[in-house]
Write a protein that holds these residues in place. Structure first.
Motif, PDB file in Angstrom:
ATOM      1  N   ASN A   1       0.818  -1.222   0.000  1.00 53.96           N
ATOM      2  CA  ASN A   1       0.000   0.000   0.000  1.00 53.96           C
ATOM      3  C   ASN A   1       0.843   1.261   0.000  1.00 53.96           C
ATOM      4  O   ASN A   1       0.378   2.333  -0.348  1.00 53.96           O
ATOM      5  CB  ASN A   1      -0.906   0.032   1.244  1.00 53.96           C
ATOM      6  N   GLY A   2       2.104   1.122   0.429  1.00 48.95           N
ATOM      7  CA  GLY A   2       2.954   2.317   0.526  1.00 48.95           C
ATOM      8  C   GLY A   2       4.285   2.104  -0.164  1.00 48.95           C
ATOM      9  O   GLY A   2       4.466   1.133  -0.909  1.00 48.95           O
ATOM     10  N   ASN A   3       5.235   3.023   0.083  1.00 50.62           N
ATOM     11  CA  ASN A   3       6.559   2.903  -0.518  1.00 50.62           C
ATOM     12  C   ASN A   3       7.281   1.677   0.029  1.00 50.62           C
ATOM     13  O   ASN A   3       7.100   1.295   1.178  1.00 50.62           O
ATOM     14  CB  ASN A   3       7.383   4.155  -0.220  1.00 50.62           C
ATOM     15  N   VAL A   4       8.112   1.105  -0.821  1.00 47.79           N
ATOM     16  CA  VAL A   4       8.722  -0.186  -0.501  1.00 47.79           C
ATOM     17  C   VAL A   4      10.245  -0.105  -0.603  1.00 47.79           C
ATOM     18  O   VAL A   4      10.789   0.596  -1.458  1.00 47.79           O
ATOM     19  CB  VAL A   4       8.175  -1.255  -1.489  1.00 47.79           C
ATOM     20  N   TYR A   5      10.906  -0.821   0.267  1.00 47.01           N
ATOM     21  CA  TYR A   5      12.354  -1.005   0.198  1.00 47.01           C
ATOM     22  C   TYR A   5      12.595  -2.442  -0.256  1.00 47.01           C
ATOM     23  O   TYR A   5      11.962  -3.370   0.249  1.00 47.01           O
ATOM     24  CB  TYR A   5      12.960  -0.762   1.579  1.00 47.01           C
ATOM     25  N   LEU A   6      13.483  -2.624  -1.223  1.00 49.16           N
ATOM     26  CA  LEU A   6      13.793  -3.975  -1.728  1.00 49.16           C
ATOM     27  C   LEU A   6      15.215  -4.330  -1.357  1.00 49.16           C
ATOM     28  O   LEU A   6      16.133  -3.528  -1.542  1.00 49.16           O
ATOM     29  CB  LEU A   6      13.651  -4.015  -3.256  1.00 49.16           C
ATOM     30  N   ARG A   7      15.408  -5.524  -0.846  1.00 48.69           N
ATOM     31  CA  ARG A   7      16.725  -5.971  -0.426  1.00 48.69           C
ATOM     32  C   ARG A   7      17.124  -7.218  -1.230  1.00 48.69           C
ATOM     33  O   ARG A   7      16.659  -8.315  -0.963  1.00 48.69           O
ATOM     34  CB  ARG A   7      16.687  -6.284   1.075  1.00 48.69           C
ATOM     35  N   GLY A   8      17.930  -6.978  -2.242  1.00 49.52           N
ATOM     36  CA  GLY A   8      18.499  -8.089  -2.992  1.00 49.52           C
ATOM     37  C   GLY A   8      19.783  -8.529  -2.306  1.00 49.52           C
ATOM     38  O   GLY A   8      20.522  -7.690  -1.771  1.00 49.52           O
TER      39      GLY A   8
ATOM     40  N   TRP B   1       9.626  -4.919   1.558  1.00 48.40           N
ATOM     41  CA  TRP B   1       8.681  -4.577   2.626  1.00 48.40           C
ATOM     42  C   TRP B   1       8.457  -3.062   2.634  1.00 48.40           C
ATOM     43  O   TRP B   1       9.259  -2.302   2.087  1.00 48.40           O
ATOM     44  CB  TRP B   1       9.204  -5.067   3.985  1.00 48.40           C
ATOM     45  N   GLU B   2       7.382  -2.674   3.278  1.00 52.20           N
ATOM     46  CA  GLU B   2       7.091  -1.232   3.360  1.00 52.20           C
ATOM     47  C   GLU B   2       8.011  -0.598   4.389  1.00 52.20           C
ATOM     48  O   GLU B   2       8.104  -1.081   5.529  1.00 52.20           O
ATOM     49  CB  GLU B   2       5.622  -1.017   3.729  1.00 52.20           C
ATOM     50  N   TRP B   3       8.708   0.440   3.979  1.00 52.92           N
ATOM     51  CA  TRP B   3       9.668   1.094   4.882  1.00 52.92           C
ATOM     52  C   TRP B   3       9.651   2.596   4.598  1.00 52.92           C
ATOM     53  O   TRP B   3       9.874   3.017   3.464  1.00 52.92           O
ATOM     54  CB  TRP B   3      11.071   0.514   4.647  1.00 52.92           C
ATOM     55  N   GLY B   4       9.391   3.365   5.640  1.00 49.07           N
ATOM     56  CA  GLY B   4       9.321   4.828   5.485  1.00 49.07           C
ATOM     57  C   GLY B   4      10.705   5.458   5.504  1.00 49.07           C
ATOM     58  O   GLY B   4      11.707   4.822   5.187  1.00 49.07           O
ATOM     59  N   ALA B   5      10.758   6.734   5.909  1.00 45.86           N
ATOM     60  CA  ALA B   5      12.011   7.493   5.899  1.00 45.86           C
ATOM     61  C   ALA B   5      13.016   6.865   6.869  1.00 45.86           C
ATOM     62  O   ALA B   5      12.726   6.713   8.056  1.00 45.86           O
ATOM     63  CB  ALA B   5      11.730   8.938   6.271  1.00 45.86           C
ATOM     64  N   TYR B   6      14.196   6.506   6.372  1.00 45.58           N
ATOM     65  CA  TYR B   6      15.210   5.795   7.167  1.00 45.58           C
ATOM     66  C   TYR B   6      15.671   6.616   8.365  1.00 45.58           C
ATOM     67  O   TYR B   6      15.885   6.096   9.454  1.00 45.58           O
ATOM     68  CB  TYR B   6      16.390   5.468   6.252  1.00 45.58           C
ATOM     69  N   LEU B   7      15.846   7.898   8.148  1.00 46.83           N
ATOM     70  CA  LEU B   7      16.298   8.747   9.259  1.00 46.83           C
ATOM     71  C   LEU B   7      15.139   9.599   9.812  1.00 46.83           C
ATOM     72  O   LEU B   7      15.364  10.647  10.416  1.00 46.83           O
ATOM     73  CB  LEU B   7      17.491   9.618   8.809  1.00 46.83           C
ATOM     74  N   GLY B   8      13.939   9.118   9.589  1.00 50.60           N
ATOM     75  CA  GLY B   8      12.742   9.715  10.183  1.00 50.60           C
ATOM     76  C   GLY B   8      12.159  10.840   9.332  1.00 50.60           C
ATOM     77  O   GLY B   8      12.886  11.579   8.659  1.00 50.60           O
ATOM     78  N   ASP B   9      10.814  10.962   9.395  1.00 52.31           N
ATOM     79  CA  ASP B   9      10.143  12.035   8.652  1.00 52.31           C
ATOM     80  C   ASP B   9      10.600  13.389   9.155  1.00 52.31           C
ATOM     81  O   ASP B   9      10.769  14.342   8.389  1.00 52.31           O
ATOM     82  CB  ASP B   9       8.619  11.908   8.819  1.00 52.31           C
ATOM     83  N   GLU B  10      10.814  13.477  10.485  1.00 55.49           N
ATOM     84  CA  GLU B  10      11.255  14.744  11.065  1.00 55.49           C
ATOM     85  C   GLU B  10      12.662  15.095  10.573  1.00 55.49           C
ATOM     86  O   GLU B  10      12.965  16.257  10.294  1.00 55.49           O
ATOM     87  CB  GLU B  10      11.238  14.625  12.596  1.00 55.49           C
ATOM     88  N   GLY B  11      13.502  14.033  10.440  1.00 52.11           N
ATOM     89  CA  GLY B  11      14.859  14.227   9.928  1.00 52.11           C
ATOM     90  C   GLY B  11      14.853  14.814   8.525  1.00 52.11           C
ATOM     91  O   GLY B  11      15.643  15.708   8.208  1.00 52.11           O
ATOM     92  N   LEU B  12      13.918  14.327   7.695  1.00 53.22           N
ATOM     93  CA  LEU B  12      13.836  14.826   6.313  1.00 53.22           C
ATOM     94  C   LEU B  12      13.518  16.309   6.287  1.00 53.22           C
ATOM     95  O   LEU B  12      13.952  17.046   5.410  1.00 53.22           O
ATOM     96  CB  LEU B  12      12.730  14.082   5.543  1.00 53.22           C
ATOM     97  N   GLU B  13      12.747  16.760   7.285  1.00 52.78           N
ATOM     98  CA  GLU B  13      12.313  18.157   7.290  1.00 52.78           C
ATOM     99  C   GLU B  13      13.239  19.058   8.092  1.00 52.78           C
ATOM    100  O   GLU B  13      13.626  20.129   7.646  1.00 52.78           O
ATOM    101  CB  GLU B  13      10.893  18.201   7.873  1.00 52.78           C
TER     102      GLU B  13
END
Ligand code: PLP
Length: 304
Positions: free
Chosen positions: A91-98, A123-135
């Motif tokens: 349903n959301g953004n995905v991180y792929l690990r090959g 799997w679904e994985w949001g901002a690695y360093l946090g949404d707050e970190g992005l901003e």
């Protein structure tokens, strides 16, 4: 962790909970394996994998560096990424690990007789360093751990064993109350974060270190290309840690970290202490690209 339905393992889609390996898996003991982190974004036109072929190619190249002969081609690995996304309804953004790893069968350091195995999980994985970190930006510590030397390890391989170096640096940074580590190379020049490449901005010029002892980052390449397209001057040269202290802006980039501003290094506030103007511009441009809103870079997206 956000569990999904299935994981691609050596040509088969295996239920998530059954995607297991033997305790005597060679990679688990001796650290030789290579992996990739790739992102897929939920765009208005459906799920799109960002720079899929570049990630598949780097996985194959990493294997070559550490003397593993892949059992799948770049094309087959790319297709495995697509297959695993299709089989899992995200349903959301995905991180792929090959990952290409050495399986069960032989023990001992010599690795050439161990079976080569390949897997792609998503799997679904949001901002690695946090949404707050992005901003707002993150607080970073120069690591006491030096980046792996090219005299003994291979920074251009995204190799499992390299990440002990990253892990120790990240651990130290977190335990000291920071959010990420900045590693220097053996000459004391800025190398990269524990899982990100590094940029500063000085007097309107974007500066990022050469790839001498660091991963050839796909996001770093994307940001350089996007910046040049925006008319921003880019320099690739060595950066010292004191130059970072007096930079106008600094940020990390990576598949997981995307474009994350840095507001502080070693308790020195960088620029205004908030996300810088050029950082913000590049962050917006990057998200336009990965979400398919910028036609100029649509060739970087593989729609599922
Ligand atoms: C050590 C290291 N450097 C840099 C990067 C950024 O590379 P990329 O932009 O290709 O994800 C990563 C993440 O993959 C990394 O682990």
């Amino acid at each position: 962790m956000n569990e999904a339905k299935s994981i691609w393992m050596d040509g088969k889609l295996v239920p998530w909970k059954e995607a297991n390996v033997h305790i005597l898996t060679h990679t688990l003991h001796y650290g030789n394996g290579v992996f990739e982190g790739t992102r897929a974004y939920k765009t208005d036109k459906g799920m799109a994998i960002f720079r899929l072929q570049d990630h598949a190619k780097r996985l194959i190249n990493s294997a070559k560096i550490v003397a593993i002969v892949p059992t799948y081609t770049q094309e087959e690995i790319a297709k495995a990424h697509i297959d695993v996304l299709k089989d899992n309804a995200f349903n959301g953004n995905v991180y792929l690990r090959g990952i290409i790893y050495l399986g069960y069968g032989v023990m001992g350091v010599y690795h050439k007789n161990a079976p080569v195995q390949t897997s792609v999980a998503a799997w679904e994985w949001g901002a690695y360093l946090g949404d707050e970190g992005l901003e707002k930006g993150i607080r970073v510590k120069t690591s006491s751990i030096v980046r792996n030397s090219t005299k003994s390890l291979f920074g251009k391989a995204k190799a499992v064993g390299n990440y002990l170096n990253s892990q120790m640096a990240k651990f130290e940074a977190i335990e000291c109350g920071y959010e990420e580590a900045l590693l220097l190379d053996e000459n004391g020049m800025v190398a990269e974060g524990s899982g990100e490449c590094f940029f500063i901005v000085r007097n309107g010029v974007l500066i990022t270190p050469p790839s001498d002892s660091v991963l050839e980052s796909i996001t770093q390449d994307s940001i350089i290309t996007i910046a040049q397209d925006l008319g921003i001057k880019v320099e690739r040269r060595n950066i010292t840690r004191d130059e970072v202290y007096i930079a106008d802006e600094a940020f990390f980039v990576g598949t997981a970290a995307e474009v994350t501003p840095i507001c502080e290094l070693d308790a020195r506030v960088i620029g205004s202490g908030r996300r810088g103007e050029i950082t913000h511009k590049l962050q917006n441009a990057f998200f336009d690209v990965v979400y398919g809103r910028d036609e100029k870079f649509s060739h970087w997206l593989t729609y599922i």
